[in-house]
Scaffold this active site. Structure first.
Site, PDB file in Angstrom:
ATOM      1  N   ARG A 135      29.611  31.375  41.089  1.00 43.95           N
ATOM      2  CA  ARG A 135      28.363  32.078  41.405  1.00 43.95           C
ATOM      3  C   ARG A 135      27.597  31.195  42.387  1.00 43.95           C
ATOM      4  O   ARG A 135      27.683  29.963  42.320  1.00 43.95           O
ATOM      5  CB  ARG A 135      27.497  32.274  40.148  1.00 43.95           C
ATOM      6  CG  ARG A 135      27.963  33.359  39.217  1.00 43.95           C
ATOM      7  CD  ARG A 135      27.694  34.752  39.777  1.00 43.95           C
ATOM      8  NE  ARG A 135      28.081  35.819  38.859  1.00 43.95           N
ATOM      9  CZ  ARG A 135      29.238  36.473  38.880  1.00 43.95           C
ATOM     10  NH1 ARG A 135      30.165  36.170  39.775  1.00 43.95           N
ATOM     11  NH2 ARG A 135      29.475  37.447  38.012  1.00 43.95           N
ATOM     12  N   GLU A 137      22.782  36.864  47.531  1.00 37.92           N
ATOM     13  CA  GLU A 137      23.667  37.912  48.088  1.00 37.92           C
ATOM     14  C   GLU A 137      22.933  39.248  48.220  1.00 37.92           C
ATOM     15  O   GLU A 137      22.100  39.552  47.363  1.00 37.92           O
ATOM     16  CB  GLU A 137      24.877  38.095  47.157  1.00 37.92           C
ATOM     17  CG  GLU A 137      25.753  36.867  47.125  1.00 37.92           C
ATOM     18  CD  GLU A 137      26.866  36.958  46.075  1.00 37.92           C
ATOM     19  OE1 GLU A 137      27.131  38.054  45.553  1.00 37.92           O
ATOM     20  OE2 GLU A 137      27.447  35.915  45.775  1.00 37.92           O
ATOM     21  N   HIS A 196      31.951  38.000  48.363  1.00 38.25           N
ATOM     22  CA  HIS A 196      32.102  38.201  46.907  1.00 38.25           C
ATOM     23  C   HIS A 196      33.239  39.191  46.618  1.00 38.25           C
ATOM     24  O   HIS A 196      33.027  40.236  46.000  1.00 38.25           O
ATOM     25  CB  HIS A 196      30.780  38.668  46.285  1.00 38.25           C
ATOM     26  CG  HIS A 196      30.706  38.375  44.816  1.00 38.25           C
ATOM     27  ND1 HIS A 196      29.543  38.090  44.156  1.00 38.25           N
ATOM     28  CD2 HIS A 196      31.672  38.319  43.853  1.00 38.25           C
ATOM     29  CE1 HIS A 196      29.779  37.877  42.880  1.00 38.25           C
ATOM     30  NE2 HIS A 196      31.075  38.010  42.668  1.00 38.25           N
TER      31      HIS A 196
HETATM   32  P1  NAP Z   1      35.579  31.490  31.051  1.00 38.67           P
HETATM   33  O1  NAP Z   1      36.972  31.743  30.564  1.00 38.67           O
HETATM   34  O2  NAP Z   1      34.438  31.692  30.132  1.00 38.67           O
HETATM   35  O3  NAP Z   1      35.563  29.992  31.622  1.00 38.67           O
HETATM   36  C1  NAP Z   1      34.393  29.368  32.029  1.00 38.67           C
HETATM   37  C2  NAP Z   1      34.635  27.855  32.138  1.00 38.67           C
HETATM   38  O4  NAP Z   1      33.445  27.258  32.648  1.00 38.67           O
HETATM   39  C3  NAP Z   1      34.929  27.196  30.795  1.00 38.67           C
HETATM   40  O5  NAP Z   1      35.972  26.275  30.933  1.00 38.67           O
HETATM   41  C4  NAP Z   1      33.628  26.480  30.459  1.00 38.67           C
HETATM   42  O6  NAP Z   1      33.777  25.288  29.719  1.00 38.67           O
HETATM   43  C5  NAP Z   1      33.145  26.118  31.858  1.00 38.67           C
HETATM   44  N1  NAP Z   1      31.720  25.823  31.842  1.00 38.67           N
HETATM   45  C6  NAP Z   1      30.703  26.582  31.375  1.00 38.67           C
HETATM   46  N2  NAP Z   1      29.539  25.931  31.518  1.00 38.67           N
HETATM   47  C7  NAP Z   1      29.830  24.733  32.076  1.00 38.67           C
HETATM   48  C8  NAP Z   1      29.050  23.609  32.453  1.00 38.67           C
HETATM   49  N3  NAP Z   1      27.738  23.589  32.281  1.00 38.67           N
HETATM   50  N4  NAP Z   1      29.697  22.553  32.997  1.00 38.67           N
HETATM   51  C9  NAP Z   1      31.037  22.562  33.179  1.00 38.67           C
HETATM   52  N5  NAP Z   1      31.819  23.599  32.846  1.00 38.67           N
HETATM   53  C10 NAP Z   1      31.212  24.669  32.300  1.00 38.67           C
HETATM   54  O7  NAP Z   1      35.264  32.383  32.314  1.00 38.67           O
HETATM   55  P2  NAP Z   1      36.272  32.975  33.419  1.00 38.67           P
HETATM   56  O8  NAP Z   1      36.799  34.277  32.962  1.00 38.67           O
HETATM   57  O9  NAP Z   1      37.230  31.901  33.827  1.00 38.67           O
HETATM   58  O10 NAP Z   1      35.218  33.285  34.603  1.00 38.67           O
HETATM   59  C11 NAP Z   1      34.433  32.242  35.135  1.00 38.67           C
HETATM   60  C12 NAP Z   1      33.398  32.769  36.085  1.00 38.67           C
HETATM   61  O11 NAP Z   1      33.982  33.088  37.332  1.00 38.67           O
HETATM   62  C13 NAP Z   1      32.649  34.042  35.700  1.00 38.67           C
HETATM   63  O12 NAP Z   1      31.680  33.849  34.708  1.00 38.67           O
HETATM   64  C14 NAP Z   1      32.055  34.451  37.034  1.00 38.67           C
HETATM   65  O13 NAP Z   1      30.806  33.816  37.217  1.00 38.67           O
HETATM   66  C15 NAP Z   1      33.069  33.892  38.051  1.00 38.67           C
HETATM   67  N6  NAP Z   1      33.798  34.992  38.709  1.00 38.67           N
HETATM   68  C16 NAP Z   1      33.658  35.174  40.048  1.00 38.67           C
HETATM   69  C17 NAP Z   1      34.343  36.207  40.673  1.00 38.67           C
HETATM   70  C18 NAP Z   1      34.233  36.443  42.147  1.00 38.67           C
HETATM   71  O14 NAP Z   1      34.342  37.574  42.581  1.00 38.67           O
HETATM   72  N7  NAP Z   1      34.047  35.418  42.952  1.00 38.67           N
HETATM   73  C19 NAP Z   1      35.144  37.072  39.931  1.00 38.67           C
HETATM   74  C20 NAP Z   1      35.268  36.849  38.576  1.00 38.67           C
HETATM   75  C21 NAP Z   1      34.600  35.797  37.969  1.00 38.67           C
HETATM   76  P3  NAP Z   1      34.323  25.277  28.187  1.00 38.67           P
HETATM   77  O15 NAP Z   1      35.700  25.817  28.288  1.00 38.67           O
HETATM   78  O16 NAP Z   1      34.318  23.851  27.797  1.00 38.67           O
HETATM   79  O17 NAP Z   1      33.398  26.153  27.419  1.00 38.67           O
END
Ligand code: NAP
Length: 327
Positions: free
Chosen positions: A243, A272, A290
């Protein structure tokens, strides 16, 4: 996707009313309109008519970029569910929803491949100057001499900030490029045979490429700040598919302009769809709009899941994918 449900509902002729707060793709809108009475907030031209409908609205259909505030939730007394078509739900005030007993759902996993593919594409495009070389040819500059040399990706050091579903999919791809992979997250993942580093700055100091893939929201606000960028150093590149809020955009622009980091590839931005002119002018930057999950196949899978959450709610069935706070 909604044939059975639509038939059931038309039999009873009591169709739940749903508020769409995003520009949802036609294949989701069609399904929603077949099963529900849909109000579109973006196209709402008659506030008085909306005020009449508001007390009957039982669901919100949102995208990952939608803002669903406490004020909106409060204005809908019959609200039961907010279904987000996206894995990120940082725009939804989940605490306010929970306080009202409103459940929030999202669409995890079905987009892992696409977002991880885009992270690799951005890393390669930046390091191997794909977009820059394209601009170079189109501007007729090739006859005047070659581009400066790019950077090798295979075998380089990759730091991943966030090792969840998508972070792991990125690591899987990077392994095939022979990259040396380390990561940071809130906690170490001993089951993964990858090197855990406690902080983003420490990780940046030992990375050639730093990929950001955490959620947005308060917990990660400007997690990558000037200090982290300084640690990444003049040979380092940052790739943000998380993000816009996760990186300090002003500090990033300053680092890129001063050459204290080598480059950036960005799919997400602070404000955005507005992208700062300073970023648009830099040659060591690759920009995408995005598009992490933006393939026909994946958007359809996301739409199916977003719809399945709504359908389950109104059929009284278990919800496929509530957000962790609502499980
Ligand atoms: P997820 O499975 O919940 O993984 C999130 C990861 O971020 C986890 O490993 C978590 O740590 C880590 N995290 C959270 N807070 C943190 C912090 N303060 N410091 C360091 N690490 C932290 O989520 P996901 O499915 O992989 O998706 C991740 C994100 O990608 C979404 O929430 C969204 O914002 C973004 N995204 C972007 C697009 C795009 O179009 N560009 C598309 C989809 C998603 P822990 O494992 O230790 O809890």
């Amino acid at each position: 996707m909604s044939a059975t449900f639509s038939a059931n509902l038309s039999e009873t002729s009591i169709r739940p009313e749903v508020l769409a707060v995003a520009n949802l793709p036609p294949f989701l809108m069609d399904a929603l309109q077949a099963a529900f009475v849909v109000h579109q907030r973006l196209n709402e031209t008659d506030p008085a008519a909306f005020a009449v409908a508001a007390p009957r609205i039982r669901a919100i259909a949102a995208s990952g970029e939608s803002k669903v505030s406490a004020a909106l939730i409060d204005s809908l007394p019959a609200l039961e569910i907010i279904s987000v078509m996206g894995v990120g739900y940082d725009g939804v005030d989940v605490a306010a929803a929970k306080a009202r007993g409103v459940v929030v759902t999202h669409t995890p996993d079905v987009l892992n491949d696409d977002v991880a593919d885009l992270a690799m594409a951005l890393m390669l495009a930046l390091a191997r100057q794909v977009a820059r070389s394209d601009r170079f040819i189109r501007a007729g500059e090739w006859p005047n001499g070659p581009l400066p040399l790019g950077r090798k990706v295979s075998g380089a050091r990759l730091g991943i900030v966030g090792m969840g579903r998508i972070g792991q999919a990125i690591a899987h791809r990077a392994a095939a490029f022979g990259m040396r992979i380390a990561y940071t997250a809130r906690s170490a993942k001993p089951a993964l045979a990858l090197h855990y580093v406690a902080s983003p700055a420490e990780l940046a100091a030992q990375s050639d490429f730093l990929v950001l893939i955490t959620p947005g929201g308060a917990g990660t606000h400007k997690l990558v700040n000037a200090e982290v960028l300084k640690a990444l150093g003049p040979q380092g590149c940052v790739i943000n598919v998380a993000r816009g809020s996760v990186i300090d955009e002003a500090a990033l622009i300053e680092a890129l302009q001063a050459g204290t980091i080598a480059g950036a590839a960005l799919d997400v931005f602070e404000n955005e769809p507005n992208v700062p002119q300073a970023l648009r002018e830099l040659d060591n930057v690759v920009l995408t709009s995005h598009i992490g999950s933006a393939t026909g196949q994946t958007r359809r899978a996301m739409a199916d899941l977003a719809f399945a959450n709504l359908r389950s709610k109104f059929e009284g069935a278990p919800l496929p994918t509530p957000v962790p706070e609502c499980r």
